[in-house]
Design an enzyme around this catalytic site. Structure first.
Site, PDB file in Angstrom:
ATOM      1  N   HIS A  52      40.312  40.215  38.947  1.00  0.00           N
ATOM      2  CA  HIS A  52      39.844  40.071  37.576  1.00  0.00           C
ATOM      3  C   HIS A  52      40.297  38.737  36.998  1.00  0.00           C
ATOM      4  O   HIS A  52      41.439  38.312  37.180  1.00  0.00           O
ATOM      5  CB  HIS A  52      40.348  41.217  36.698  1.00  0.00           C
ATOM      6  CG  HIS A  52      39.470  41.445  35.517  1.00  0.00           C
ATOM      7  ND1 HIS A  52      39.523  40.649  34.388  1.00  0.00           N
ATOM      8  CD2 HIS A  52      38.493  42.354  35.286  1.00  0.00           C
ATOM      9  CE1 HIS A  52      38.615  41.064  33.518  1.00  0.00           C
ATOM     10  NE2 HIS A  52      37.978  42.100  34.029  1.00  0.00           N
ATOM     11  N   HIS A  53      39.366  38.084  36.283  1.00  0.00           N
ATOM     12  CA  HIS A  53      39.646  36.765  35.725  1.00  0.00           C
ATOM     13  C   HIS A  53      40.752  36.818  34.674  1.00  0.00           C
ATOM     14  O   HIS A  53      41.380  35.795  34.363  1.00  0.00           O
ATOM     15  CB  HIS A  53      38.368  36.193  35.104  1.00  0.00           C
ATOM     16  CG  HIS A  53      38.249  34.708  35.242  1.00  0.00           C
ATOM     17  ND1 HIS A  53      39.329  33.855  35.130  1.00  0.00           N
ATOM     18  CD2 HIS A  53      37.169  33.906  35.463  1.00  0.00           C
ATOM     19  CE1 HIS A  53      38.917  32.601  35.287  1.00  0.00           C
ATOM     20  NE2 HIS A  53      37.626  32.604  35.484  1.00  0.00           N
ATOM     21  N   SER A  54      41.035  37.982  34.116  1.00  0.00           N
ATOM     22  CA  SER A  54      42.131  38.089  33.153  1.00  0.00           C
ATOM     23  C   SER A  54      43.486  37.869  33.817  1.00  0.00           C
ATOM     24  O   SER A  54      44.469  37.552  33.137  1.00  0.00           O
ATOM     25  CB  SER A  54      42.113  39.460  32.474  1.00  0.00           C
ATOM     26  OG  SER A  54      42.210  40.502  33.437  1.00  0.00           O
TER      27      SER A  54
ATOM     28  N   ASN B  53      45.412  32.407  32.877  1.00  0.00           N
ATOM     29  CA  ASN B  53      44.390  31.368  32.767  1.00  0.00           C
ATOM     30  C   ASN B  53      44.910  30.141  32.034  1.00  0.00           C
ATOM     31  O   ASN B  53      45.395  30.237  30.902  1.00  0.00           O
ATOM     32  CB  ASN B  53      43.163  31.917  32.030  1.00  0.00           C
ATOM     33  CG  ASN B  53      42.365  32.877  32.882  1.00  0.00           C
ATOM     34  OD1 ASN B  53      41.491  32.484  33.633  1.00  0.00           O
ATOM     35  ND2 ASN B  53      42.698  34.169  32.783  1.00  0.00           N
TER      36      ASN B  53
ATOM     37  N   GLY C  79      33.953  40.875  34.694  1.00  0.00           N
ATOM     38  CA  GLY C  79      34.924  39.805  34.515  1.00  0.00           C
ATOM     39  C   GLY C  79      35.689  39.439  35.768  1.00  0.00           C
ATOM     40  O   GLY C  79      36.663  38.681  35.689  1.00  0.00           O
TER      41      GLY C  79
END
Length: 498
Positions: free
Chosen positions: A139-141, A328, A21
């Site tokens: 991390h995309h989180s 996001n 991720g």
């Protein structure tokens, strides 16, 4: 403490031993402008340390709720260890771009340690021409494309001398990390809010199910959308587009744990010349370049489908007021790309038409559609649901073929620890069913392409990069004529700009 949104948590939930991720970028620098003409690991540690108070996500550590009964939280790590996150690597001789790309692919195929803040930075030495590189993994989180650029803006300066930094806040950084019992209590208090969260998202998410990436892999979704569409009196041709299933290619299966990466830079001025000549947008040209490269790659392997491929194009919905909030704030457009059009000029115009229709459709969608849709899934089963969905996408006909993303970047020169940034190549993510990602970032007078693919599905990512460079020649010749191409002399490089 800060609780993740349901969309943020999805980027954690999709991770498996084969799928990661994190996203990031490969920045290539000229150290001759830095003090002493070099960049060492100590210089990078010192630069990041001075700016940590301006980079909140760099100190965020994940704290899970026991049994997954509620969404996890971020807590400011009281035991933060900067030396753990900043590392050094080297490319074997002769230090060319292909060896650099292989090093990046191997580093990127390693998951981040969830017991620490979810980022790493690698200083990579040994590049030909005296260059150095920095590879970031975030991390995309924690971040999307826009908030990732905000982090880049903190780390980079507009001059070799650096910039004046705001003072650090008083007091010791870090928070107390709550124990499992305390987190269980938080989770139990949050359970009653979950149905309310789902009900609030129902009016926006349900009518727009076919616009969610991957939703059309489940047969019930198009049928439900058809019923809702007829009830609203929607145009049936719009429904045909949004529920259409794309053809399957060799990069639309289950991904493995390893990646291929290729990168290069193309002339932004040439792209803008095409844009101005036809009255279209830079993004139209970028999508046409990617479509042309993929078309040629598939033709060479005798597997070009008769139907157009379908791309997912991420779109930021972050407002000015949400700047600096991280996390996001994204939406997506699902767009056919003209891989089935032989004529270059017609291919470019067809890309423009497809994107124009997709923008009209997207403008009618709620900005929080992805967040609302993920709010339906109870946190206790969200991770399993995400992984199951990815597995289904890898085993069936895909809802899309690839990801294409174009991120506008700065036009002025930037510096890190005094070294001039030459180019910044995005390094993104692939998942089951979608084993190819072509992401572009503009910087100064060039477009920097980062192409990442599943190692088993794409045998040569550099062939795609070279075809992207050749596509610019082809489109320019078709639109502007051979004299315009010949008059410029040396063509833009598909490698790092000097």
């Amino acid at each position: 403490m800060r609780q993740l949104t349901s969309l943020d948590a999805q980027f954690l939930g999709v991770e498996t031993s084969r799928t990661y991720g994190h996203v990031g970028g490969l920045a290539v620098y000229d150290p001759s402008t830095a003090p002493g003409g070099t960049i060492e690991i100590g210089d990078v540690c010192r630069m990041v340390s001075e700016r940590l108070h301006m980079l909140p996500p760099f100190r965020w550590r994940l704290v899970e709720v026991p049994f997954g009964i509620d969404l996890p939280y971020w807590v400011e790590d009281p035991a933060f260890d900067l030396d753990f996150h900043i590392r050094e690597s080297a490319v074997p001789p002769p230090g060319d771009d292909r060896r650099l790309a292989e090093t990046v692919a191997r580093i990127f195929a390693r998951p981040l340690d969830r017991s620490r803040p979810l980022w790493e930075l690698y200083l990579i030495q040994g590049l030909e021409g005296g260059r150095v590189a920095m590879l970031t993994k975030l991390h995309h989180s924690m971040v999307d494309g826009v908030s990732g650029n905000e982090i880049l803006g903190v780390l980079l300066d507009s001059s070799p001398e650096g910039k004046e930094l705001p003072p650090k806040p008083a007091g010791e950084p870090g928070e107390r990390v709550p124990g499992d019992l305390e987190m269980l209590g938080r989770g139990l208090l949050g359970v009653p809010r979950q149905p309310l969260r789902a009900l609030r998202s129902l009016p926006s998410a349900l009518p727009n199910l076919t616009d969610l990436p991957g939703a059309n892999a489940f047969p019930v979704v198009p049928r439900l959308a058809s019923v809702l569409s007829r009830a609203r009196g929607d145009d049936p041709t719009v429904l045909e587009v949004t529920t259409a299933r794309p053809p399957k290619t060799s990069f639309n299966g289950r991904v493995g744990p390893h990646r291929r990466f290729a990168f290069g830079s193309l002339s932004l001025d040439t792209v803008k010349r095409l844009k101005n000549e036809l009255g279209i947008t830079v993004n139209d040209v970028v999508v046409a370049l990617c479509a042309t490269a993929v078309r040629g790659w598939l033709l060479e392997r005798d597997e070009l489908p008769d139907e157009p491929l379908v791309a997912m194009i991420p779109v930021s919905v972050r407002t000015e007021e949400e700047a600096g909030t991280y996390g996001n704030r994204i939406s997506t457009m699902i767009v056919p790309i003209p891989t089935n059009v032989a004529d270059p000029r017609e291919r470019l115009m067809r890309a423009h038409e497809y994107l124009l229709g997709a923008k009209d459709r997207h403008s009618a969608l709620p900005a929080d559609l992805l967040t609302d849709a993920t709010s339906f899934i109870p946190p206790a089963v969200a991770a399993r649901a995400a992984r199951t969905t990815m597995d289904i996408l890898g085993r069936t006909r895909p809802p899309l073929n690839l990801v294409i993303s174009n991120v506008p970047g700065p036009r002025e020169p930037l510096y890190c620890a005094g070294a001039l940034l030459l180019a910044h190549y995005p390094v993104s993510v692939v998942i089951d069913g979608v084993g190819l990602n072509m992401t572009v970032m503009s910087y100064r007078d060039h477009l920097d392409f980062g192409i990442i693919a599943d190692r088993d599905q794409v045998d040569d990512a550099w062939a795609l990069m070279d075809r992207t460079a050749a596509a610019l020649d082809e489109l320019e010749t078709a639109v502007c004529g051979k004299r315009a191409t010949a008059a410029k002399g040396r063509r833009p490089s598909a490698r790092t700009p000097a």
